[in-house]
Design a protein around this motif. Structure first.
Motif, PDB file in Angstrom:
ATOM      1  N   SER A 142      12.111 -51.658  67.037  1.00 29.01           N
ATOM      2  CA  SER A 142      12.196 -53.088  67.384  1.00 29.01           C
ATOM      3  C   SER A 142      10.849 -53.583  67.898  1.00 29.01           C
ATOM      4  O   SER A 142      10.430 -54.698  67.574  1.00 29.01           O
ATOM      5  N   ALA A 143      10.163 -52.753  68.679  1.00 32.10           N
ATOM      6  CA  ALA A 143       8.842 -53.119  69.207  1.00 32.10           C
ATOM      7  C   ALA A 143       7.865 -53.356  68.057  1.00 32.10           C
ATOM      8  O   ALA A 143       7.089 -54.324  68.073  1.00 32.10           O
ATOM      9  N   LEU A 144       7.928 -52.494  67.035  1.00 35.42           N
ATOM     10  CA  LEU A 144       7.044 -52.650  65.871  1.00 35.42           C
ATOM     11  C   LEU A 144       7.372 -53.919  65.085  1.00 35.42           C
ATOM     12  O   LEU A 144       6.474 -54.587  64.562  1.00 35.42           O
ATOM     13  N   LYS A 145       8.666 -54.275  65.037  1.00 35.35           N
ATOM     14  CA  LYS A 145       9.071 -55.505  64.344  1.00 35.35           C
ATOM     15  C   LYS A 145       8.457 -56.733  65.018  1.00 35.35           C
ATOM     16  O   LYS A 145       8.010 -57.658  64.352  1.00 35.35           O
ATOM     17  N   ILE A 170       1.466 -47.385  71.925  1.00 32.83           N
ATOM     18  CA  ILE A 170       0.983 -46.000  72.075  1.00 32.83           C
ATOM     19  C   ILE A 170       1.726 -45.314  73.221  1.00 32.83           C
ATOM     20  O   ILE A 170       2.180 -44.173  73.094  1.00 32.83           O
ATOM     21  N   ASP A 171       1.874 -46.027  74.339  1.00 31.53           N
ATOM     22  CA  ASP A 171       2.594 -45.480  75.491  1.00 31.53           C
ATOM     23  C   ASP A 171       4.048 -45.178  75.138  1.00 31.53           C
ATOM     24  O   ASP A 171       4.586 -44.131  75.504  1.00 31.53           O
ATOM     25  N   HIS A 195      10.749 -53.444  74.993  1.00 31.27           N
ATOM     26  CA  HIS A 195      11.453 -52.588  74.031  1.00 31.27           C
ATOM     27  C   HIS A 195      10.915 -51.155  74.056  1.00 31.27           C
ATOM     28  O   HIS A 195      11.678 -50.197  73.904  1.00 31.27           O
ATOM     29  N   CYS A 196       9.606 -51.016  74.265  1.00 32.49           N
ATOM     30  CA  CYS A 196       9.017 -49.667  74.363  1.00 32.49           C
ATOM     31  C   CYS A 196       9.564 -48.931  75.586  1.00 32.49           C
ATOM     32  O   CYS A 196       9.838 -47.728  75.519  1.00 32.49           O
ATOM     33  N   ASP A 197       9.719 -49.643  76.696  1.00 35.68           N
ATOM     34  CA  ASP A 197      10.253 -49.027  77.923  1.00 35.68           C
ATOM     35  C   ASP A 197      11.658 -48.470  77.709  1.00 35.68           C
ATOM     36  O   ASP A 197      12.052 -47.503  78.362  1.00 35.68           O
ATOM     37  N   LYS A 198      12.404 -49.096  76.805  1.00 38.13           N
ATOM     38  CA  LYS A 198      13.771 -48.647  76.511  1.00 38.13           C
ATOM     39  C   LYS A 198      13.821 -47.659  75.346  1.00 38.13           C
ATOM     40  O   LYS A 198      14.897 -47.235  74.926  1.00 38.13           O
ATOM     41  N   GLY A 199      12.636 -47.322  74.815  1.00 37.25           N
ATOM     42  CA  GLY A 199      12.591 -46.373  73.694  1.00 37.25           C
ATOM     43  C   GLY A 199      12.957 -46.995  72.364  1.00 37.25           C
ATOM     44  O   GLY A 199      13.180 -46.290  71.381  1.00 37.25           O
ATOM     45  N   LEU A 200      13.038 -48.347  72.305  1.00 29.74           N
ATOM     46  CA  LEU A 200      13.398 -49.051  71.066  1.00 29.74           C
ATOM     47  C   LEU A 200      12.124 -49.373  70.290  1.00 29.74           C
ATOM     48  O   LEU A 200      11.692 -50.521  70.177  1.00 29.74           O
ATOM     49  N   GLY A 247       7.357 -38.478  72.896  1.00 34.00           N
ATOM     50  CA  GLY A 247       6.805 -37.244  72.327  1.00 34.00           C
ATOM     51  C   GLY A 247       6.404 -37.380  70.870  1.00 34.00           C
ATOM     52  O   GLY A 247       6.173 -36.382  70.176  1.00 34.00           O
ATOM     53  N   LYS A 248       6.298 -38.629  70.388  1.00 30.87           N
ATOM     54  CA  LYS A 248       5.944 -38.877  68.987  1.00 30.87           C
ATOM     55  C   LYS A 248       4.441 -39.150  68.888  1.00 30.87           C
ATOM     56  O   LYS A 248       3.997 -40.272  68.666  1.00 30.87           O
ATOM     57  N   LEU A 249       3.682 -38.078  69.051  1.00 27.53           N
ATOM     58  CA  LEU A 249       2.226 -38.216  69.123  1.00 27.53           C
ATOM     59  C   LEU A 249       1.587 -38.543  67.781  1.00 27.53           C
ATOM     60  O   LEU A 249       0.544 -39.195  67.735  1.00 27.53           O
TER      61      LEU A 249
END
Length: 419
Positions: free
Chosen positions: A172-175, A196-197, A164-169, A203-205
């Motif tokens: 959903s990843a946090l869920k 984190i990646d 989900h992180c790879d797709k910018g979701l 760009g959400k540092l």
């Protein structure tokens, strides 16, 4: 006969070791004949079906996929089926070689042959779906695990979180991270690194730093990947100061730095035009016995481009090629843009010719700027030559209208460039 004896007495690792040595040595010309030879002596030796399983598993570990596939098919023909562990070895090797599509086909074949999967099999199926971007299918496998008698593991959730992180979701990843904790599983360093990646790539540092703080709060020690990801994130935003603070923290915590760490630090300095400090870090690479790689050179080239030193940037590019590394399209586009901004169109053409040799297409807007600059310098002939060569090599970038460039250029009228 040795293989038959070993497998009959369940010495599977010894059998696989012998098979591997025989196959590596090349003493058997046709590995496909191994199955026939083993089959011929099978009844003679009152052997175990696991002898064929050992052959299949060895081929899978050695990434001899054609032989492994043929062995699997031959086994089916004679009513022998591999163990789930051997099937997992085959699936794992396919995923390592980025053949997620074939891995899923094989999993379906396992189901047809009624080879019962285990949790490791299902985790690899989730991984295969994630690699193919089929996240809904991956989630479906996770949801079915309970009904199949398996409990999802940390790896199951980590795979879905990374997908989900790879797709910018990221929500959903946090869920899935929260669901993981709800089911009594503790997030690992891999869980936090994926999140984190994901935030850094978007760009959400601020959010990435929040995850970093949470990670330390639950006593999950950040590793080299954690720090490298954050340092790179801040460097890409041009915040070398924060990158340096993280590097100092990394050193205090005795986490080993790598060439990736230094490349990220060098990039941050270069994006701010701090090329002298970047050069100092490059010297430190020698002391640490790290060898500069393509990313090191690309960062240094970018630093010179930021300072508008196009000639120095091109020298670094040539040095990069001499060192055996290959500039990517981004590096070439950056160089040509720098030459155009300095109105050195001859230098830009020289870089463009290097791009031609590597079959790279120049960015449409930068190419338009170059052609416009050449025409203003009354070098219409060069524009025609470049366009002709790009057409011959099929390197015309999308959005670039060659006819609109050539027609006004040759007639001396004002150029009508579509960017």
């Amino acid at each position: 006969m040795i293989l038959h004896i070993l497998t009959k007495y369940r010495k599977f690792k010894s059998a696989e070791s012998i098979l591997r040595k025989v196959l590596v040595s090349g003493s058997i010309d046709l590995p496909s004949k191994l199955f026939e030879a083993i089959l011929y002596s099978y009844r003679l030796c009152d052997s175990s079906p696991r002898v064929f399983d050992s052959l299949f598993k060895t081929f899978a570990h050695m990434k001899k996929f054609r032989n492994a596939t043929n062995t699997f098919c031959q086994m089916k023909d004679y009513g022998f089926f591999p163990t789930v562990e051997s099937c997992n070895a085959y699936l794992s090797s396919l995923l390592d070689l980025h053949r997620a599509d074939i891995a899923l086909v094989f999993y379906r074949e396992m189901q047809r042959c009624r080879i019962s999967p285990n949790v490791y099999t299902l985790n690899m199926v989730i991984s295969a779906y994630c690699k193919l971007g089929k996240l809904e299918n991956a989630v479906e496998v996770l949801e079915k695990m309970d009904s199949m008698g398996f409990s999802p593991t940390v790896v199951s959730y980590n795979t879905l979180i990374a997908g989900h992180c790879d797709k910018g979701l990221l929500s959903s990843a946090l869920k899935f991270k929260n669901l993981m904790a709800k089911n009594g599983l503790h997030p690992s360093v891999v869980t936090f690194n994926s999140l984190i990646d994901g935030f850094c790539k978007e760009g959400k540092l601020k959010e990435a730093n929040r995850i970093f703080s949470e990670m330390k709060a639950v006593n999950v020690a950040p590793d080299t990947v954690t720090y490298n990801t954050l340092i790179k994130g801040y460097s890409q935003e041009g915040n070398s100061e924060m990158g340096n603070r993280l590097f100092e923290e990394m050193s205090r915590n005795q986490v080993n730095a790598t060439i990736v760490t230094y490349n990220a630090l060098i990039l941050g300095l270069c994006r701010e035009g701090k090329t002298k400090k970047a050069a100092h870090l490059v010297k430190e690479l020698d002391r640490k016995r790290f060898v500069p790689n393509a990313s090191t050179f690309s960062a240094l080239i970018e630093g010179q481009c930021v300072r508008k030193n196009s000639d120095h940037a091109f020298k670094l590019c040539k040095s990069m090629i001499r060192s055996g590394y290959h500039p990517d399209e981004h590096t070439f586009n950056m160089l040509i843009s720098c030459f155009c901004n300095n109105r050195d169109f001859d230098g830009a053409v020289e870089v463009l010719k290097e791009m031609f040799e590597r079959s790279f297409a120049l960015d449409s807007s930068i190419l338009s700027d170059l052609c416009l600059g050449l025409c203003r310098c009354r070098n219409e002939k060069m524009v025609k030559l470049l366009c002709s060569e790009m057409e011959a090599r099929r390197l015309i970038p999308q959005g670039f209208d060659m006819a609109k460039i050539l027609s006004p250029c040759s007639s001396g009228r004002k150029l009508n460039i579509r960017k």
